[in-house]
Design an enzyme around this catalytic site. Structure first.
Site, short mmCIF file in Angstrom:
data_model
loop_
_atom_site.label_atom_id
_atom_site.label_comp_id
_atom_site.label_asym_id
_atom_site.label_seq_id
_atom_site.Cartn_x
_atom_site.Cartn_y
_atom_site.Cartn_z
N ILE A 116 0.82 -1.22 0.00
CA ILE A 116 0.00 0.00 0.00
C ILE A 116 0.85 1.26 0.00
O ILE A 116 0.33 2.35 -0.29
CB ILE A 116 -0.97 0.02 1.21
CG1 ILE A 116 -0.19 -0.11 2.53
CG2 ILE A 116 -2.03 -1.02 1.08
CD1 ILE A 116 -1.07 0.05 3.76
N GLY B 275 7.96 4.00 1.58
CA GLY B 275 8.52 5.18 2.23
C GLY B 275 10.01 5.17 2.22
O GLY B 275 10.65 4.33 1.58
N GLY B 276 10.58 6.10 2.96
CA GLY B 276 12.03 6.24 3.00
C GLY B 276 12.73 5.10 3.71
O GLY B 276 13.92 4.89 3.52
N SER B 277 11.98 4.34 4.54
CA SER B 277 12.63 3.28 5.29
C SER B 277 12.18 1.88 4.89
O SER B 277 12.74 0.90 5.37
CB SER B 277 12.37 3.48 6.79
OG SER B 277 10.99 3.54 7.06
N GLY B 278 11.18 1.77 4.01
CA GLY B 278 10.77 0.45 3.59
C GLY B 278 9.40 0.40 2.94
O GLY B 278 8.73 1.42 2.75
N VAL C 252 5.40 -0.82 2.90
CA VAL C 252 4.32 -0.99 3.86
C VAL C 252 3.21 -1.82 3.20
O VAL C 252 2.79 -1.52 2.08
CB VAL C 252 3.75 0.36 4.33
CG1 VAL C 252 2.64 0.15 5.36
CG2 VAL C 252 4.86 1.23 4.92
N LYS D 130 5.39 -2.91 8.07
CA LYS D 130 6.50 -2.28 7.37
C LYS D 130 7.70 -3.22 7.36
O LYS D 130 8.16 -3.66 8.41
CB LYS D 130 6.89 -0.96 8.04
CG LYS D 130 8.05 -0.24 7.33
CD LYS D 130 8.59 0.91 8.16
CE LYS D 130 7.61 2.05 8.24
NZ LYS D 130 8.20 3.22 8.94
N ASP E 106 11.24 13.91 12.50
CA ASP E 106 10.77 13.76 11.13
C ASP E 106 9.27 14.02 11.05
O ASP E 106 8.52 13.26 10.45
CB ASP E 106 11.11 12.37 10.59
CG ASP E 106 11.04 12.30 9.06
OD1 ASP E 106 11.03 13.38 8.43
OD2 ASP E 106 11.00 11.19 8.51
#
Length: 987
Positions: A692, A695-698, A700, A714, A813
């Site tokens: 769905i 993002g910047g870290s993985g 989702v 995530k 953030d």
């Protein structure tokens, strides 16, 4: 002569008649002008209903009208606070005899044009404060020679202060506070030789600039009020020329340097406010020359050295020196001051004893000397005048008993004496002081018992007496404290049974009684503890079973009953609780660990009960097996086992071969909420069709568990071997695993394996605020009230992190994509991969980051060059989110142009005047205001919504101030936003 004598009375009569006719004609003209203005204004409350010539032809009798009784001409119009709206009513200025025009506290708006104001040059007083004016300040024509008072406070004026403001020959009062002015304080204001009051406070957009030395030319000035104006540099020496000045307030700026010795020339000054600046050095003794000085506040600076005795001799009513670097002993003469009522010097390095006679000769009411190096006994006269209500002496080295005068101090309300070396028995009279509502005396050496007279202190809301040597039974009289929300008696020597009547304390939120010698059973009638969040009875001698009724307490999230003599089984009802802390270790509990506690996060809190059993947890024996099966079943089961083992071995062999001979370790699952699933179920759902977001870290994924619960999972980038991944994973788990708040996303589980790191959160039906504002789902956010509620809820979440977590947490953030929205559009702050806990990280040398963290467009300007972690960085980012909610634009929208972000664009838009501004007008009073250029055109707005948005815009601009010191705390942001709740209107 006879003929002349006969003619003279006729001439006199004719002259008088002509005068009467002239006055009548003048009043008739004034009446016409007033009626015309009334027709242009909106008067929803009907305050101008008596402006009807047919009812009363004399306007001098109308609301807000004052006439000159000698000539019956209109002298003043005062419509202040009558809730009228519209554009500026320049028609009033057509009344040539009008001297005073006061329109304060209304909803009059639009811009003020120079040609419009030219009609008003005969005015002596023009007051337009607390309205909705926008645009730049108008230029005034040279004809304004009689203007004495000009008040434009609390509007939305932008731009520089025009040069014509330095050319008012008779001006005595100039008030421009509470606007959005963008220039500096100009030198030409020094030309206003008749000026007595100059107020420029709270103009957060003003460019950083110095207080001009020309200010010293205003020798008649009595009030210089300029806090929060982005002032920097030194206070000019010319300040000493202001011999008529009574109030000097330059607080909450960025002033630096030392206080000039010339300040001793302020011969009439009664108040000096210089707090919250960056000043330093020792105090000039010339302050001691200011014999009329009553209020001196130099707090929150960097002043050093001793407190001069000459200043201590002044007859001050209030002295605030807190949050500096003062040292040495206080001059004893300070206590001889008969006027001293407020004395705050906390967070310094003062040492020695407090002056012996402190409080003896004055009505001392507010005393805070905490966090210094004071020693010796507390002065015995602190409450000698029976006026002391606030006593804070914590974190010093005070010793000895409490002074006897405190035992009869019925004015005392708030007392903090913790972290000292005070000792002795506390008098029963002190326990029973009827005014006390807050008392913390922990970490001292007090002994003896708590007196039953405490029942008289019915106002108590917080009572903390932990880490002392109190003993004996806790008196049942404590149950009379029905307003008590926090009770902490931990780490003492109390004994005896727990008073069963404690369950009558219906608003109790925290009950800490650990590390004593309490015995008996835990009270079971706890249904009234509906607000209890923390219960700690550990390290006592309690016996009996754990009351199942504890499981029905609706908000209990911390339960520690460890290190007691409790018996019986763990009640299954406790699994109903949402616990951050659960500890029943080292008791005599037995039986099967209830489902819900048989997960690894709870295992440490169950140890030390050798008769507990679990089929799933390590360190616990397996519960006894049921009766042996029949022989035929044994055969069938054996065959099944062989088949299963064979299948597993075949699978492992195949996987080993496929992976080059290596087998992956199984995932380790940790749950933070009650969910029923296993790691394989989650891993099998991480497929392309369930993706769905990225993002910047993985990635989702939306995962539907077999239990029916939906979670957002995530999977972090880079695998477990990547240091950045491990840092994000650890930060999320450590942060979200220990906090609970309705506006912070809940971490449901985490899953760690050799190859990856997985995080599971509650699923948020409406996705992120960023997607809703800048994607295709903006429809539901066409209602301003919904956007406003998102703003307030997000502010609550951040305020919880900054102010209610110990240690405080900085998110680092904050952005619209990290604010998630549930099915009811309630916001949750999410993504804590960059979060830092301030105290721990600073202590570890991590107060400064090695690289910039955050997202472009949201990063506070100072962060780029200091890399310093503070809560004010989050405040700036939240201000950007507020601007997104108002404008509907992303922080770096392409329409802003090159090198322009949303903060710069909004400020420039606020400064501009739209073309045709002077001709446009509407019932809202905005008159083509540039606010309309800023607000997202997709929002369906009511009249009052414009006003609310304007106030929220001010909050956003405060939050995005270039100077961190000028940004409010998140707790203050919540207060500011809460005051701007949108008006209800029909759907």
């Amino acid at each position: 002569m006879t003929q002349l004598a006969a003619v003279k009375p006729v001439l006199v009569l004719f002259s008088a008649l002509a005068c009467v006719l002239t006055v009548a004609a003048s009043l008739a003209g004034d009446t016409q002008h007033l009626i015309q203005v009334k027709a242009q204004l909106s008067d929803p409350d009907g305050n101008l209903d008596d402006w009807v010539p047919s009812t009363d032809p004399n306007p001098c009798n109308w609301t807000g009208i004052t006439c000159d009784p000698k000539i019956d001409s209109v002298l003043a119009v005062n419509l202040s606070g009558l809730n009228v709206s519209g554009g500026f009513p320049f028609g009033f200025c057509s009344i040539r005899t009008l001297q005073n025009l006061s329109l304060s506290v209304n909803s009059i708006g639009g811009s003020l044009q120079t040609h419009t104001l030219s009609l008003c040059s005969h005015l002596h007083v023009l007051e337009l404060d607390n309205n909705l004016f926008v645009g730049t300040l108008p230029e005034f024509q040279p004809e304004f020679t009689d203007l004495r008072i000009l008040n434009f406070m609390d509007n939305n004026f932008t731009g520089d202060i025009p040069a014509s403001f330095g050319r008012f020959p008779a001006l005595q009062v100039l008030m421009l506070s509470g606007n959005l002015l963008t220039g500096t304080i100009p030198k030409f204001l020094g030309n206003l030789s008749e000026l007595t009051h100059l107020e420029l406070a709270i103009n957060p957009l003003m460019k950083p600039g110095e207080l001009p030395s020309e200010i010293g030319n205003l020798t008649k000035l009595q009030n210089l009020f300029a806090p929060q104006c982005n002032l920097r540099g030194r206070i000019p020496d010319s300040i000493g020329n202001l011999a008529s000045l009574t109030n000097l307030d330059l607080s909450t700026n960025s002033l630096s340097g030392t206080i000039p010795a010339s300040i001793g020339g302020l011969a009439s000054v009664t108040q000096i406010e210089l707090f919250a600046n960056q000043m330093f050095g020792e105090l000039p003794e010339s302050i001691g020359n200011l014999t009329f000085l009553q209020y001196l506040d130099l707090s929150m600076n960097g002043f050093t050295g001793k407190f001069p005795e000459k200043i201590a001799q002044l007859q001050l009513e209030s002295l605030n020196l807190n949050d500096n670097f003062f040292s040495g002993e206080l001059p004893p003469i300070l206590a001889s001051n008969p006027n001293l009522q407020q004395f705050k010097i906390f967070n310094n390095s003062f040492s020695g004893s407090l002056p012996e006679n402190l409080g003896r000769y004055s009505d001392l009411a507010d005393l805070d000397v905490s966090t210094n190096k004071f020693s010796g006994e507390l002065p015995k006269f602190l409450c000698y005048r029976k006026k002391l209500w606030n006593l804070i002496v914590m974190e010093n080295q005070f010793s000895g008993n409490l002074p006897d005068t405190l035992n009869k101090c019925h004015s005392l309300e708030y007392v903090r004496i913790e972290f000292n070396e005070l000792d002795g028995v506390v008098s029963g009279m002190f326990w029973g002081l009827p005014g006390l509502y807050f008392l913390t005396m922990n970490n001292n050496r007090f002994n003896g018992s708590v007196s039953p007279s405490i029942s008289a202190a019915t106002r108590f809301s917080t009572l903390t007496i932990s880490s002392n040597e109190f003993s004996g039974a806790l008196p049942s009289a404590i149950c009379k404290l029905t307003n008590l929300s926090t009770l902490d008696v931990s780490n003492n020597q109390f004994s005896g049974d727990l008073p069963s009547c404690m369950t009558e304390l219906k608003i109790l939120q925290k009950l800490k009684m650990e590390e004593n010698m309490f015995s008996g059973q835990i009270p079971s009638s706890v249904s009234s503890w509906t607000q209890l969040t923390e219960l700690n009875l550990s390290h006592n001698h309690l016996s009996g079973g754990i009351p199942p009724q504890l499981g029905y307490l609706p908000v209990l999230n911390y339960l520690d009953l460890s290190e007691n003599l409790l018996t019986g089984e763990i009640p299954a009802e406790l699994t109903k609780l949402r616990l951050n802390q659960f500890n029943v270790s080292n008791n005599k509990l037995y039986g099967k660990i209830p489902t819900g506690f048989d997960y690894s996060p709870f295992s440490s809190g169950l140890l030390g009960n050798p008769n507990l059993c679990s089929p799933d947890l390590d360190h616990f024996p397996t519960c006894s097996k049921p009766k042996s099966p029949t022989p035929i079943l044994i055969v069938i089961l054996s065959v099944c086992v062989v088949l299963v083992v064979g299948s597993v071995l075949s699978f492992l062999k195949y996987r080993s071969k496929a992976l080059g001979g290596k087998t992956k370790r199984l995932y380790r699952l940790t749950t933070f909420q009650r969910v029923g699933f296993n790691e394989e179920e989650v891993m099998q759902s991480l497929t392309e069709e369930n993706l769905i977001a990225t993002g910047g870290s993985g990635h989702v994924y939306k995962v539907q568990l077999k239990t029916g619960q939906t979670v957002a999972v995530k999977k972090l980038w880079g695998g477990a071997r990547k240091p950045e991944t491990e840092s994000v994973f650890s930060s999320e788990v450590e942060t979200l695993g220990r906090i609970r708040h309705g506006n912070i996303v809940k971490l449901v589980f985490c899953c760690s394996g050799e190859e990856s790191r997985i995080l599971g959160y509650e699923y948020m039906e409406n996705g992120s605020l960023g997607d809703c504002l800048h994607g295709e789902k903006v429809g539901p956010l066409e209602d301003w009230a919904k956007r406003f509620n998102i703003a307030v809820g997000s502010a609550y979440g951040l305020a919880y992190l900054h102010h209610d977590c110990a240690p405080p947490i900085v998110h680092r953030d904050v952005k619209s994509n990290n604010i998630l929205l549930d099915e009811d559009w309630t916001p949750r702050v999410a993504d804590f991969g960059l979060a830092k806990t301030l105290q721990r990280d600073v202590a570890a040398g991590c107060g400064t980051m090695s690289q910039i963290a955050g997202s472009y467009g949201y990063i506070a300007p100072e962060y780029a060059y200091t890399l310093k972690v503070t809560e004010k960085s989050d405040v700036y980012s939240f201000g950007v989110v507020l601007l997104e909610l108002i404008t509907g634009k992303s922080p770096n929208d392409a329409s802003f142009g090159e090198n322009t972000d949303i903060v710069k664009w909004v400020r420039e838009a606020a400064m501009s005047t739209p073309e045709g501004e002077e001709e446009s007008s509407n019932d809202n009073g905005f008159s083509g205001a540039n606010l309309c250029q800023i607000i997202d055109p997709r929002i369906d707005l009511s009249t009052r919504d414009y006003e609310k948005i304007e106030k929220v815009l001010k909050v956003a601009l405060l939050c995005t101030s270039a100077f961190p010191i000028n940004r409010p705390s998140m707790r203050r942001v919540v207060e500011l936003l809460r005051d701007q709740k949108p008006s209800d209107r029909p759907k």
